[in-house]
Design a protein around this motif. Sequence first.
Motif, PDB file in Angstrom:
ATOM      1  N   GLN A 152       0.835  -1.207   0.000  1.00  0.00           N
ATOM      2  CA  GLN A 152       0.000   0.000   0.000  1.00  0.00           C
ATOM      3  C   GLN A 152       0.868   1.255   0.000  1.00  0.00           C
ATOM      4  N   ASP A 153       1.982   1.231   0.725  1.00  0.00           N
ATOM      5  CA  ASP A 153       2.887   2.384   0.736  1.00  0.00           C
ATOM      6  C   ASP A 153       3.543   2.584  -0.625  1.00  0.00           C
ATOM      7  N   TYR A 154       3.895   1.488  -1.274  1.00  0.00           N
ATOM      8  CA  TYR A 154       4.481   1.557  -2.621  1.00  0.00           C
ATOM      9  C   TYR A 154       3.492   2.165  -3.605  1.00  0.00           C
ATOM     10  N   TYR A 155       2.222   1.769  -3.538  1.00  0.00           N
ATOM     11  CA  TYR A 155       1.216   2.346  -4.430  1.00  0.00           C
ATOM     12  C   TYR A 155       1.081   3.853  -4.187  1.00  0.00           C
ATOM     13  N   ALA A 156       1.154   4.251  -2.929  1.00  0.00           N
ATOM     14  CA  ALA A 156       1.073   5.686  -2.630  1.00  0.00           C
ATOM     15  C   ALA A 156       2.270   6.424  -3.219  1.00  0.00           C
ATOM     16  N   LEU A 157       3.463   5.844  -3.094  1.00  0.00           N
ATOM     17  CA  LEU A 157       4.656   6.458  -3.673  1.00  0.00           C
ATOM     18  C   LEU A 157       4.568   6.528  -5.196  1.00  0.00           C
ATOM     19  N   ALA A 158       3.905   5.545  -5.799  1.00  0.00           N
ATOM     20  CA  ALA A 158       3.738   5.551  -7.252  1.00  0.00           C
ATOM     21  C   ALA A 158       2.751   6.619  -7.716  1.00  0.00           C
ATOM     22  N   GLY A 159       1.966   7.164  -6.783  1.00  0.00           N
ATOM     23  CA  GLY A 159       1.075   8.272  -7.125  1.00  0.00           C
ATOM     24  C   GLY A 159      -0.395   7.937  -7.176  1.00  0.00           C
TER      25      GLY A 159
END
Length: 214
Positions: A52-59
Amino acid sequence: MPVSLVLWDWNGTLLNDVALGLASLNRNLARFGYPQQYTLAEYREIFTFPIQDYYALAGFDFTRHPYEVLAQAYMQDYLPACESVALNPEAKAALQAVQAMGIRQNILSACPQQALEHQVEARGIRPYFGQLLGLGDIYAKSKVERGLQYLQQSGVEPAQAVCVGDTLHDYEVSRALGARCVLFSGGHQSQKRLETAGVPVIRSLRELPGLLEI
């Protein structure tokens, strides 16, 4: 203390799915109307756990597209395409070498259990492992609970276990388990990021057996 157990990560460590992970991310971004697309180098700088954090970083904007919807869409792309993904080139040789040392090997993965079992069986390497330890859903939060449960049930001393993975999360898991850690720089995170953990970082899985003799 001698090593008696290697806990392998699956995705990006034994399974060479980094290019597929990048392609699935970029397809998901386009599918949901986001303009950004990532290069491999950029991807390896933002990939992280929890996913979920990675998806947030991806935008991704979770107020527009809930994480659960995005995760389902990602897996719809990833799982069918994964059928044709090969092991990392040195994976089988490393598994054979560790087996020859008399060291037990398991996989500890954020991959859903059923998918993990299928993917390992399909690549003909199931006999190298005692157990395949995957997660119970597709949301890939953490492997810590699964690993702790296994160590408690198996009676393996944590100090005799080595976690081998390709992300800083694998280092975090090793710390939580009380195990040692070796990180592989050919996976989902860059060598520069991995080196911040302060543990051995290998460029080839063939380097692993030499580290287990220490």
